[in-house]
Scaffold this active site. Sequence first.
Site, PDB file in Angstrom:
ATOM      1  N   LYS A  22       0.826  -1.219   0.000  1.00 30.57           N
ATOM      2  CA  LYS A  22       0.000   0.000   0.000  1.00 30.57           C
ATOM      3  C   LYS A  22       0.853   1.259   0.000  1.00 30.57           C
ATOM      4  O   LYS A  22       0.650   2.156  -0.813  1.00 30.57           O
ATOM      5  CB  LYS A  22      -0.919  -0.019   1.226  1.00 30.57           C
ATOM      6  N   ASN A  23       1.800   1.332   0.914  1.00 33.43           N
ATOM      7  CA  ASN A  23       2.517   2.600   1.072  1.00 33.43           C
ATOM      8  C   ASN A  23       3.473   2.894  -0.080  1.00 33.43           C
ATOM      9  O   ASN A  23       3.801   4.052  -0.328  1.00 33.43           O
ATOM     10  CB  ASN A  23       3.238   2.646   2.420  1.00 33.43           C
ATOM     11  N   ARG A  93      -3.573  10.143   4.148  1.00 35.15           N
ATOM     12  CA  ARG A  93      -2.300  10.762   4.456  1.00 35.15           C
ATOM     13  C   ARG A  93      -1.465  10.977   3.189  1.00 35.15           C
ATOM     14  O   ARG A  93      -0.811  11.997   3.008  1.00 35.15           O
ATOM     15  CB  ARG A  93      -1.588   9.811   5.428  1.00 35.15           C
ATOM     16  N   CYS A 117      -4.837   8.174   9.243  1.00 38.31           N
ATOM     17  CA  CYS A 117      -5.180   7.578  10.524  1.00 38.31           C
ATOM     18  C   CYS A 117      -4.861   8.541  11.657  1.00 38.31           C
ATOM     19  O   CYS A 117      -3.838   9.225  11.644  1.00 38.31           O
ATOM     20  CB  CYS A 117      -4.390   6.294  10.729  1.00 38.31           C
ATOM     21  N   ARG A 122       0.578  14.536  13.162  1.00 38.93           N
ATOM     22  CA  ARG A 122       1.327  14.091  11.984  1.00 38.93           C
ATOM     23  C   ARG A 122       1.718  15.318  11.167  1.00 38.93           C
ATOM     24  O   ARG A 122       1.131  15.597  10.136  1.00 38.93           O
ATOM     25  CB  ARG A 122       0.511  13.065  11.198  1.00 38.93           C
ATOM     26  N   PRO A 123       2.732  16.036  11.645  1.00 37.25           N
ATOM     27  CA  PRO A 123       3.124  17.264  10.952  1.00 37.25           C
ATOM     28  C   PRO A 123       3.748  16.968   9.590  1.00 37.25           C
ATOM     29  O   PRO A 123       4.169  15.832   9.328  1.00 37.25           O
ATOM     30  CB  PRO A 123       4.177  17.874  11.886  1.00 37.25           C
ATOM     31  N   ILE A 124       3.800  17.984   8.728  1.00 36.77           N
ATOM     32  CA  ILE A 124       4.489  17.807   7.443  1.00 36.77           C
ATOM     33  C   ILE A 124       5.632  18.829   7.320  1.00 36.77           C
ATOM     34  O   ILE A 124       6.035  19.195   6.233  1.00 36.77           O
ATOM     35  CB  ILE A 124       3.525  17.882   6.230  1.00 36.77           C
ATOM     36  N   ASP A 125       6.138  19.253   8.482  1.00 41.14           N
ATOM     37  CA  ASP A 125       7.201  20.268   8.461  1.00 41.14           C
ATOM     38  C   ASP A 125       8.451  19.816   7.694  1.00 41.14           C
ATOM     39  O   ASP A 125       9.106  20.629   7.040  1.00 41.14           O
ATOM     40  CB  ASP A 125       7.573  20.676   9.894  1.00 41.14           C
ATOM     41  N   GLN A 126       8.767  18.521   7.753  1.00 44.96           N
ATOM     42  CA  GLN A 126       9.978  18.057   7.061  1.00 44.96           C
ATOM     43  C   GLN A 126       9.787  18.054   5.531  1.00 44.96           C
ATOM     44  O   GLN A 126      10.729  18.268   4.786  1.00 44.96           O
ATOM     45  CB  GLN A 126      10.385  16.653   7.534  1.00 44.96           C
ATOM     46  N   ASP A 305       3.577   0.093  12.255  1.00 43.18           N
ATOM     47  CA  ASP A 305       2.325  -0.412  11.679  1.00 43.18           C
ATOM     48  C   ASP A 305       2.026  -1.865  12.097  1.00 43.18           C
ATOM     49  O   ASP A 305       0.973  -2.399  11.755  1.00 43.18           O
ATOM     50  CB  ASP A 305       2.360  -0.307  10.142  1.00 43.18           C
ATOM     51  N   ARG A 398      -9.303   0.389   4.022  1.00 44.85           N
ATOM     52  CA  ARG A 398      -8.377   1.353   3.419  1.00 44.85           C
ATOM     53  C   ARG A 398      -7.072   0.677   3.016  1.00 44.85           C
ATOM     54  O   ARG A 398      -6.392   1.139   2.096  1.00 44.85           O
ATOM     55  CB  ARG A 398      -8.035   2.452   4.437  1.00 44.85           C
TER      56      ARG A 398
HETATM   57  C1  UD1 Z   1       4.085   6.490   6.766  1.00 40.42           C
HETATM   58  C2  UD1 Z   1       3.073   5.424   6.491  1.00 40.42           C
HETATM   59  C3  UD1 Z   1       2.497   4.874   7.789  1.00 40.42           C
HETATM   60  C4  UD1 Z   1       3.588   4.459   8.741  1.00 40.42           C
HETATM   61  C5  UD1 Z   1       4.655   5.536   8.885  1.00 40.42           C
HETATM   62  C6  UD1 Z   1       5.863   5.084   9.675  1.00 40.42           C
HETATM   63  C7  UD1 Z   1       2.158   6.096   4.360  1.00 40.42           C
HETATM   64  C8  UD1 Z   1       1.017   6.671   3.616  1.00 40.42           C
HETATM   65  N1  UD1 Z   1       2.015   5.984   5.684  1.00 40.42           N
HETATM   66  O1  UD1 Z   1       3.389   7.555   7.408  1.00 40.42           O
HETATM   67  O2  UD1 Z   1       1.671   3.765   7.476  1.00 40.42           O
HETATM   68  O3  UD1 Z   1       3.030   4.220  10.015  1.00 40.42           O
HETATM   69  O4  UD1 Z   1       5.111   5.960   7.599  1.00 40.42           O
HETATM   70  O5  UD1 Z   1       6.454   3.960   9.090  1.00 40.42           O
HETATM   71  O6  UD1 Z   1       3.159   5.700   3.797  1.00 40.42           O
HETATM   72  N2  UD1 Z   1       7.184  13.606  11.199  1.00 40.42           N
HETATM   73  C9  UD1 Z   1       7.484  14.924  11.485  1.00 40.42           C
HETATM   74  N3  UD1 Z   1       7.469  15.834  10.464  1.00 40.42           N
HETATM   75  C10 UD1 Z   1       7.195  15.479   9.182  1.00 40.42           C
HETATM   76  C11 UD1 Z   1       6.906  14.133   8.886  1.00 40.42           C
HETATM   77  C12 UD1 Z   1       6.903  13.215   9.930  1.00 40.42           C
HETATM   78  O7  UD1 Z   1       7.741  15.271  12.633  1.00 40.42           O
HETATM   79  O8  UD1 Z   1       7.217  16.352   8.309  1.00 40.42           O
HETATM   80  C13 UD1 Z   1       7.201  12.599  12.286  1.00 40.42           C
HETATM   81  C14 UD1 Z   1       5.828  11.952  12.498  1.00 40.42           C
HETATM   82  O9  UD1 Z   1       5.020  12.730  13.350  1.00 40.42           O
HETATM   83  C15 UD1 Z   1       6.220  10.632  13.091  1.00 40.42           C
HETATM   84  C16 UD1 Z   1       7.548  10.298  12.404  1.00 40.42           C
HETATM   85  O10 UD1 Z   1       8.031  11.534  11.888  1.00 40.42           O
HETATM   86  O11 UD1 Z   1       6.444  10.769  14.480  1.00 40.42           O
HETATM   87  C17 UD1 Z   1       7.449   9.302  11.277  1.00 40.42           C
HETATM   88  O12 UD1 Z   1       6.460   9.725  10.360  1.00 40.42           O
HETATM   89  P1  UD1 Z   1       6.495   9.356   8.817  1.00 40.42           P
HETATM   90  O13 UD1 Z   1       7.526   8.299   8.577  1.00 40.42           O
HETATM   91  O14 UD1 Z   1       6.556  10.600   8.028  1.00 40.42           O
HETATM   92  O15 UD1 Z   1       5.086   8.723   8.645  1.00 40.42           O
HETATM   93  P2  UD1 Z   1       4.036   8.978   7.524  1.00 40.42           P
HETATM   94  O16 UD1 Z   1       4.702   9.295   6.223  1.00 40.42           O
HETATM   95  O17 UD1 Z   1       2.988   9.887   8.056  1.00 40.42           O
END
Ligand code: UD1
Length: 431
Positions: A22-23, A93, A117, A122-126, A305, A398
């Site tokens: 899926k991912n 997401r 979920c 779940r920030p997107i700052d990075q 997961d 999903r």
């Molecule tokens: C993806 C997967 C999800 C999985 C997760 C971790 C998808 C669609 N989803 O989610 O199933 O549980 O990887 O393997 O592929 N973070 C920040 N800033 C950011 C991005 C992330 O602080 O900009 C933090 C998150 O809050 C979290 C950690 O980094 O604590 C890991 O998140 P991330 O690997 O980005 O997970 P997702 O991409 O949301």
Amino acid sequence: MEQYAIKGGNPLVGEVEIGGAKNAALAILAASIMTDETVLIENMPDIRDTNVMMHAIESIGGSVEKLDRHTVKISGKSVRNMAIEDDSVKKIRASYYFLGAMLGKYKRAQVTLPGGCNIGLRPIDQHIKGFRALGADVRIEHGLVIAEAAHLHGSHIYMDVSSVGATIDVMMAAVMADGQTIIENAAKEPHVVDVANFLNSLGAVIKGAGTDVIRIRGVRRLHGTEYAIIPDQIEAGTFMFAAAVTKGDVTVKNVIPKHLESISAKLNEIGCEVEESDDAVRVVAAKPLTHTHVKTLPYPGFPTDMQPQITVALGLSRGTSIVTESVFENRFKYVDELTRMGASIKVEGGNTAIIDGVNRYTGASVSAPDLRAGAALVIAALSAEGISVIDDIKFIERGYEDFHIKLKSLGAQIEKVDSERELQKFRLKTG
Ligand code: UD1
């Protein structure tokens, strides 16, 4: 409202085919609009999230043709609209992948702030930090993320956290930037590698995916390809734990055993036998399960997961186990539901579960709070004494294709029901 009705007690026995990841699929779908030529993708899982992504591609003018259930042909040639505001996209997401893909190709993207979920902040700052480093202007207005650039240039980017989403998103944006981009502290998950391989098959030049330093040399254009998505590590792991919890004997087929090592190791520790072959893994749970400790970590650590699924197994394992969630801060919400089935679990500080193993679960009516926790509750119900009803299965659908059908083929007593009458029928049938 659809529900799963489950009568527990049958050990799962047999073979099950695992679908595409899926991912990886979600990112590959977004990336497929980065070329004007046609892209053929095989092993596409037929699940709600991939279908939402395909509708989103159509909503911006791309064409999507399903050749069969798992093969899809995509053309981004007629994409005209750079705004993805579809309501259903909000719920997933992975909609953020359109930011990287459209910014990379068209230098402009506008996407609804992603949902997904509810397992913590779940920030997107990075993602945003990476896009800005490549020269984009990024702002959030009226619930939309808007990214634009006159042109993108290569950059040296250090990720503050290991983020699957940000690594893939920035990698996509950098593929057509001028010059070289280096992503440090990159995520190493198998799907990061799969997306990099897909992009390389389109003509991108990405090296180092699977390590924590990814190097990308920008190219002017991308071309068409034919590509098969890797098997889903988490779907496979879910069936492996279903075998453990029901004291079964299940062979998961069409997998890459290397991607399952942390899962297999934990199953061994709690007393299961795990046999690996080239593209299959067999889990035999002949002995009573015993306790262990586990901490979720980025790959190659134990996947977040799979955290609800192992918690369900440890809930039935002799002794006291500790599960520490280190990736997301709010991922134990399902414990209340599991408690209704008789589990003895205390969550401390939001990210540590202390589990006292019980001898058995008992059937109950529970709700799936999110995708993986929903699947874990199904597994618990399969081992429980009596009948369980699982609500909110839309979350499970999903990410799992034909979940109940695959479980049924392994001997589970499970039906999808849509009314009180159907539920009654199930009760009568299963006695
Ligand atoms: C993806 C997967 C999800 C999985 C997760 C971790 C998808 C669609 N989803 O989610 O199933 O549980 O990887 O393997 O592929 N973070 C920040 N800033 C950011 C991005 C992330 O602080 O900009 C933090 C998150 O809050 C979290 C950690 O980094 O604590 C890991 O998140 P991330 O690997 O980005 O997970 P997702 O991409 O949301």
